[in-house]
Design a protein around this motif. Sequence first.
Motif, PDB file in Angstrom:
ATOM      1  N   GLU A  62       1.586   8.083   0.556  1.00  0.00           N
ATOM      2  CA  GLU A  62       1.248   7.142   1.621  1.00  0.00           C
ATOM      3  C   GLU A  62       2.445   6.892   2.539  1.00  0.00           C
ATOM      4  O   GLU A  62       2.280   6.748   3.755  1.00  0.00           O
ATOM      5  N   GLY A  63       3.638   6.833   1.961  1.00  0.00           N
ATOM      6  CA  GLY A  63       4.838   6.625   2.767  1.00  0.00           C
ATOM      7  C   GLY A  63       5.135   7.812   3.663  1.00  0.00           C
ATOM      8  O   GLY A  63       5.488   7.654   4.833  1.00  0.00           O
ATOM      9  N   VAL A  64       4.978   9.008   3.116  1.00  0.00           N
ATOM     10  CA  VAL A  64       5.186  10.217   3.914  1.00  0.00           C
ATOM     11  C   VAL A  64       4.148  10.283   5.033  1.00  0.00           C
ATOM     12  O   VAL A  64       4.484  10.541   6.194  1.00  0.00           O
ATOM     13  N   ARG A  65       2.900  10.031   4.692  1.00  0.00           N
ATOM     14  CA  ARG A  65       1.819  10.048   5.687  1.00  0.00           C
ATOM     15  C   ARG A  65       2.099   9.051   6.809  1.00  0.00           C
ATOM     16  O   ARG A  65       1.930   9.357   7.995  1.00  0.00           O
ATOM     17  N   PHE A  66       2.546   7.859   6.446  1.00  0.00           N
ATOM     18  CA  PHE A  66       2.858   6.837   7.443  1.00  0.00           C
ATOM     19  C   PHE A  66       3.946   7.333   8.396  1.00  0.00           C
ATOM     20  O   PHE A  66       3.823   7.213   9.611  1.00  0.00           O
ATOM     21  N   MET A  67       5.002   7.895   7.847  1.00  0.00           N
ATOM     22  CA  MET A  67       6.095   8.372   8.697  1.00  0.00           C
ATOM     23  C   MET A  67       5.632   9.491   9.625  1.00  0.00           C
ATOM     24  O   MET A  67       6.006   9.525  10.795  1.00  0.00           O
ATOM     25  N   LEU A  68       4.817  10.400   9.104  1.00  0.00           N
ATOM     26  CA  LEU A  68       4.310  11.491   9.930  1.00  0.00           C
ATOM     27  C   LEU A  68       3.446  10.969  11.071  1.00  0.00           C
ATOM     28  O   LEU A  68       3.423  11.552  12.161  1.00  0.00           O
ATOM     29  N   SER A  69       2.749   9.864  10.836  1.00  0.00           N
ATOM     30  CA  SER A  69       1.881   9.309  11.880  1.00  0.00           C
ATOM     31  C   SER A  69       2.650   8.476  12.900  1.00  0.00           C
ATOM     32  O   SER A  69       2.177   8.279  14.018  1.00  0.00           O
ATOM     33  N   GLU A  70       3.826   7.992  12.532  1.00  0.00           N
ATOM     34  CA  GLU A  70       4.567   7.070  13.389  1.00  0.00           C
ATOM     35  C   GLU A  70       5.731   7.685  14.158  1.00  0.00           C
ATOM     36  O   GLU A  70       6.167   7.124  15.158  1.00  0.00           O
ATOM     37  N   LEU A  71       6.258   8.806  13.669  1.00  0.00           N
ATOM     38  CA  LEU A  71       7.449   9.387  14.289  1.00  0.00           C
ATOM     39  C   LEU A  71       7.171  10.795  14.806  1.00  0.00           C
ATOM     40  O   LEU A  71       6.424  11.545  14.188  1.00  0.00           O
ATOM     41  N   PRO A  72       7.796  11.156  15.923  1.00  0.00           N
ATOM     42  CA  PRO A  72       7.574  12.483  16.494  1.00  0.00           C
ATOM     43  C   PRO A  72       8.392  13.567  15.798  1.00  0.00           C
ATOM     44  O   PRO A  72       9.448  13.299  15.234  1.00  0.00           O
ATOM     45  N   LYS A  73       7.886  14.761  15.863  1.00  0.00           N
ATOM     46  CA  LYS A  73       8.602  15.977  15.478  1.00  0.00           C
ATOM     47  C   LYS A  73       9.338  15.860  14.139  1.00  0.00           C
ATOM     48  O   LYS A  73      10.558  15.850  14.084  1.00  0.00           O
ATOM     49  N   ILE A  74       8.560  15.790  13.078  1.00  0.00           N
ATOM     50  CA  ILE A  74       9.108  15.699  11.721  1.00  0.00           C
ATOM     51  C   ILE A  74       8.805  16.980  10.971  1.00  0.00           C
ATOM     52  O   ILE A  74       7.699  17.510  11.049  1.00  0.00           O
ATOM     53  N   VAL A  75       9.778  17.438  10.224  1.00  0.00           N
ATOM     54  CA  VAL A  75       9.557  18.527   9.291  1.00  0.00           C
ATOM     55  C   VAL A  75       9.768  17.952   7.890  1.00  0.00           C
ATOM     56  O   VAL A  75      10.634  17.095   7.685  1.00  0.00           O
ATOM     57  N   VAL A  76       8.949  18.400   6.952  1.00  0.00           N
ATOM     58  CA  VAL A  76       9.057  17.943   5.564  1.00  0.00           C
ATOM     59  C   VAL A  76       9.550  19.117   4.722  1.00  0.00           C
ATOM     60  O   VAL A  76       8.903  20.157   4.645  1.00  0.00           O
ATOM     61  N   VAL A  77      10.703  18.911   4.112  1.00  0.00           N
ATOM     62  CA  VAL A  77      11.357  19.939   3.300  1.00  0.00           C
ATOM     63  C   VAL A  77      11.309  19.497   1.846  1.00  0.00           C
ATOM     64  O   VAL A  77      11.590  18.345   1.537  1.00  0.00           O
ATOM     65  N   ASP A 127       0.811  -1.219   0.000  1.00  0.00           N
ATOM     66  CA  ASP A 127       0.000   0.000   0.000  1.00  0.00           C
ATOM     67  C   ASP A 127       0.847   1.273   0.000  1.00  0.00           C
ATOM     68  O   ASP A 127       0.469   2.294   0.569  1.00  0.00           O
ATOM     69  N   GLY A 128       2.016   1.201  -0.617  1.00  0.00           N
ATOM     70  CA  GLY A 128       2.874   2.375  -0.748  1.00  0.00           C
ATOM     71  C   GLY A 128       3.638   2.752   0.500  1.00  0.00           C
ATOM     72  O   GLY A 128       4.316   3.770   0.526  1.00  0.00           O
ATOM     73  N   THR A 129       3.548   1.929   1.547  1.00  0.00           N
ATOM     74  CA  THR A 129       4.200   2.280   2.812  1.00  0.00           C
ATOM     75  C   THR A 129       5.335   1.346   3.209  1.00  0.00           C
ATOM     76  O   THR A 129       5.946   1.541   4.259  1.00  0.00           O
ATOM     77  N   GLY A 130       5.638   0.350   2.411  1.00  0.00           N
ATOM     78  CA  GLY A 130       6.621  -0.672   2.800  1.00  0.00           C
ATOM     79  C   GLY A 130       7.983  -0.116   3.148  1.00  0.00           C
ATOM     80  O   GLY A 130       8.568  -0.475   4.180  1.00  0.00           O
ATOM     81  N   VAL A 131       8.531   0.743   2.299  1.00  0.00           N
ATOM     82  CA  VAL A 131       9.850   1.317   2.564  1.00  0.00           C
ATOM     83  C   VAL A 131       9.785   2.209   3.808  1.00  0.00           C
ATOM     84  O   VAL A 131      10.671   2.161   4.663  1.00  0.00           O
ATOM     85  N   ALA A 132       8.739   3.003   3.913  1.00  0.00           N
ATOM     86  CA  ALA A 132       8.574   3.866   5.089  1.00  0.00           C
ATOM     87  C   ALA A 132       8.488   3.022   6.367  1.00  0.00           C
ATOM     88  O   ALA A 132       9.073   3.396   7.394  1.00  0.00           O
ATOM     89  N   GLN A 133       7.796   1.886   6.305  1.00  0.00           N
ATOM     90  CA  GLN A 133       7.727   1.006   7.474  1.00  0.00           C
ATOM     91  C   GLN A 133       9.110   0.508   7.875  1.00  0.00           C
ATOM     92  O   GLN A 133       9.445   0.477   9.067  1.00  0.00           O
ATOM     93  N   GLU A 134       9.914   0.137   6.885  1.00  0.00           N
ATOM     94  CA  GLU A 134      11.270  -0.336   7.177  1.00  0.00           C
ATOM     95  C   GLU A 134      12.137   0.772   7.777  1.00  0.00           C
ATOM     96  O   GLU A 134      12.932   0.527   8.683  1.00  0.00           O
ATOM     97  N   ILE A 135      11.976   1.983   7.269  1.00  0.00           N
ATOM     98  CA  ILE A 135      12.748   3.116   7.798  1.00  0.00           C
ATOM     99  C   ILE A 135      12.346   3.397   9.245  1.00  0.00           C
ATOM    100  O   ILE A 135      13.201   3.618  10.104  1.00  0.00           O
TER     101      ILE A 135
END
Length: 184
Positions: A97-112, A69-77
Amino acid sequence: MSFDTDASGINHIIILGKTNSGKTTAGKIIEQVSDFTHIEASDVFQNILQDQNKKYSVDNIMNYLETTDGTGVAQEIVKEIRITGCSAVITGLRKPEGVRFMLSELPKIVVVTIVAPRSVRKSRIDENRSNSIDNSNLKFERKESIDECLGINQAIKEYSNIELQNTGDIGTFESKITELLSEL
């Protein structure tokens, strides 16, 4: 696990951008001048495929993204970050989907988002492929097309907090990155 060492600090940086905009270069610079660990999504993906005895190809990329579902690499990271406890600068994500997953799973992220004119991006691929027999223009167009299909424009539009211009001058680019880090 909490990464809160500073109530106002950023723990992770996701860098988005179009083909050859300077995402990986920015990640490497940030790693060199800070405590962030650079994680390149394509390296993580290549390791996943290697573990599955598969080649790095467009077909295998698309099949993997569909099955995760587009999140596999993000899950591994995210797993890697949780295991190591590092603050990370993540480059190479393409799918919203990968960016969304990371934003939901990790604290204090900025997207540049790294923005570079098409001419700069094209010249970067020409430099990177100077000894290659591949037609660099065709390769650039194909990479652009794949990025668009994966949703990079949507990911940038939906999740980017900061835009950083890359005009092709490495000294200026490094200065902008250093200034950005001081503001985070």
